[in-house]
Design a protein around this motif. Sequence first.
Motif, PDB file in Angstrom:
ATOM      1  N   GLU A  84       0.782  -1.233   0.000  1.00  0.00           N
ATOM      2  CA  GLU A  84       0.000   0.000   0.000  1.00  0.00           C
ATOM      3  C   GLU A  84       0.817   1.287   0.000  1.00  0.00           C
ATOM      4  O   GLU A  84       0.252   2.383  -0.086  1.00  0.00           O
ATOM      5  CB  GLU A  84      -0.920   0.018   1.232  1.00  0.00           C
ATOM      6  N   GLY A  85       2.137   1.188   0.087  1.00  0.00           N
ATOM      7  CA  GLY A  85       2.961   2.382   0.133  1.00  0.00           C
ATOM      8  C   GLY A  85       2.908   3.183  -1.160  1.00  0.00           C
ATOM      9  O   GLY A  85       2.708   2.630  -2.245  1.00  0.00           O
ATOM     10  N   THR A  86       3.086   4.478  -1.047  1.00  0.00           N
ATOM     11  CA  THR A  86       3.064   5.364  -2.210  1.00  0.00           C
ATOM     12  C   THR A  86       4.442   5.402  -2.853  1.00  0.00           C
ATOM     13  O   THR A  86       5.429   5.708  -2.174  1.00  0.00           O
ATOM     14  CB  THR A  86       2.657   6.785  -1.788  1.00  0.00           C
ATOM     15  N   PRO A  87       4.560   5.103  -4.147  1.00  0.00           N
ATOM     16  CA  PRO A  87       5.861   5.136  -4.814  1.00  0.00           C
ATOM     17  C   PRO A  87       6.535   6.503  -4.645  1.00  0.00           C
ATOM     18  O   PRO A  87       5.890   7.553  -4.705  1.00  0.00           O
ATOM     19  CB  PRO A  87       5.522   4.858  -6.279  1.00  0.00           C
ATOM     20  N   GLY A  88       7.834   6.454  -4.415  1.00  0.00           N
ATOM     21  CA  GLY A  88       8.613   7.669  -4.222  1.00  0.00           C
ATOM     22  C   GLY A  88       8.662   8.159  -2.795  1.00  0.00           C
ATOM     23  O   GLY A  88       9.349   9.139  -2.501  1.00  0.00           O
ATOM     24  N   GLU A  89       7.951   7.481  -1.888  1.00  0.00           N
ATOM     25  CA  GLU A  89       7.879   7.923  -0.497  1.00  0.00           C
ATOM     26  C   GLU A  89       8.842   7.140   0.400  1.00  0.00           C
ATOM     27  O   GLU A  89       9.233   6.011   0.087  1.00  0.00           O
ATOM     28  CB  GLU A  89       6.464   7.790   0.035  1.00  0.00           C
ATOM     29  N   ILE A  90       9.175   7.750   1.527  1.00  0.00           N
ATOM     30  CA  ILE A  90      10.014   7.156   2.564  1.00  0.00           C
ATOM     31  C   ILE A  90       9.135   6.906   3.784  1.00  0.00           C
ATOM     32  O   ILE A  90       8.298   7.745   4.139  1.00  0.00           O
ATOM     33  CB  ILE A  90      11.163   8.096   2.940  1.00  0.00           C
ATOM     34  N   TYR A  91       9.332   5.757   4.429  1.00  0.00           N
ATOM     35  CA  TYR A  91       8.555   5.421   5.627  1.00  0.00           C
ATOM     36  C   TYR A  91       9.496   5.020   6.758  1.00  0.00           C
ATOM     37  O   TYR A  91      10.254   4.050   6.638  1.00  0.00           O
ATOM     38  CB  TYR A  91       7.579   4.277   5.340  1.00  0.00           C
ATOM     39  N   ASN A  92       9.451   5.762   7.861  1.00  0.00           N
ATOM     40  CA  ASN A  92      10.166   5.370   9.073  1.00  0.00           C
ATOM     41  C   ASN A  92       9.413   4.240   9.769  1.00  0.00           C
ATOM     42  O   ASN A  92       8.176   4.255   9.835  1.00  0.00           O
ATOM     43  CB  ASN A  92      10.283   6.538  10.043  1.00  0.00           C
ATOM     44  N   ILE A  93      10.164   3.296  10.319  1.00  0.00           N
ATOM     45  CA  ILE A  93       9.562   2.175  11.053  1.00  0.00           C
ATOM     46  C   ILE A  93      10.287   2.050  12.392  1.00  0.00           C
ATOM     47  O   ILE A  93      11.490   1.771  12.431  1.00  0.00           O
ATOM     48  CB  ILE A  93       9.683   0.851  10.276  1.00  0.00           C
ATOM     49  N   GLY A  94       9.567   2.264  13.478  1.00  0.00           N
ATOM     50  CA  GLY A  94      10.164   2.186  14.804  1.00  0.00           C
ATOM     51  C   GLY A  94       9.429   1.215  15.702  1.00  0.00           C
ATOM     52  O   GLY A  94       8.312   0.783  15.408  1.00  0.00           O
ATOM     53  N   GLY A  95      10.072   0.867  16.820  1.00  0.00           N
ATOM     54  CA  GLY A  95       9.466  -0.060  17.768  1.00  0.00           C
ATOM     55  C   GLY A  95       8.850   0.620  18.964  1.00  0.00           C
ATOM     56  O   GLY A  95       8.045   0.026  19.683  1.00  0.00           O
ATOM     57  N   GLY A  96       9.238   1.872  19.223  1.00  0.00           N
ATOM     58  CA  GLY A  96       8.634   2.624  20.313  1.00  0.00           C
ATOM     59  C   GLY A  96       9.229   2.359  21.677  1.00  0.00           C
ATOM     60  O   GLY A  96       8.658   2.775  22.688  1.00  0.00           O
TER      61      GLY A  96
END
Length: 337
Positions: A233-245
């Motif tokens: 589902e991610g938008t092409p050209g975008e960056i997504y941070n992924i953290g555990g909190g």
Amino acid sequence: MRILVTGGAGFIGSHFVRQLTTGAYPEYDDAEVIVLDRFTYAGNEANLAPVAGSSRLRVVRGDICDTAVVDTVMPGTDLVVHFAAESHVDRSIAGAAEFVRTNVQGTHTLLQAAADHGASRFVHVSTDEVYGSIEHGSWPEDHPLRPNSLYAASKASSDLVALAFHRTHDLPVCVTRCSNNYGPYQNPEKAIPLFVTNLLTGHPVPLYGDGRNVRDWLHVDDHCRALALVAAEGTPGEIYNIGGGTELTNRDLVSRLLELLDAGPEMVEQVADRKAHDRRYSVDCTKIRTELGYAPRVPFEQGLADTVRWYADHRDWWEPLRPQPAGGAGSLTEVSC
């Protein structure tokens, strides 16, 4: 559908492959999965043993820098999930040439093949270390890149190459930047498995500097679930941070491991700090939470206890991989955190 997973015999990549082939991501239940891995120190056939019999899985031994090999596995590929990388910071300090070769040249080779063969999605797996160090707050995805280690610099370079392929060739690329991962099957040169296996074998835990460097901990299962969301589902050209909190100083992390393994403070050995050791990492995960509905599910206390238990129960997996003792007191001082 065909999915190419580079570095699929490594720690995070193999978890993603095991989940893919056992129904954890329903949108890919019918996908053919091809693993491309060079099987260096970080790639381990035993990591894929639980799914080795899957009719949906094909494993190819090869180098992502080898154009001929990449051109044999890329045709017909719909989705590329690119894990393959040199990732151990201490190794990059000792010599960065292989990091530049694999992380930059190898990523370019894959991107070019994906563009040439019309792949419909490319997920480039990166790290929060590209941002540098942050004293307060958390990095959003548009924060300037200020890598300090040679490893992080090579990953920042590969991020930029990946995003340039999207802009130049309209290749549907998404870049993800994760915080520190932990969980089963992680190579024992990394922080948590090194600390755990040291304690299990009666060696002290090496703690860099004052032990107050802060890291955000992300269970590998949460990371891979986020990657599946970005792929779908991610938008092409975008960056997504992924953290555990879960942000902890290294000293706090060691204290928790000592408690879990019934060891005392005498099992901690102070070692000289790493060159260019970033003080604190922290990613802002608002974007992936609001756009894709991601949130970590594995509570750190549970995940850490389960991880310690896994290493205690799987000595046959990690004993052949352990670094050899170096320095005084029989200590093992190579650690990445």
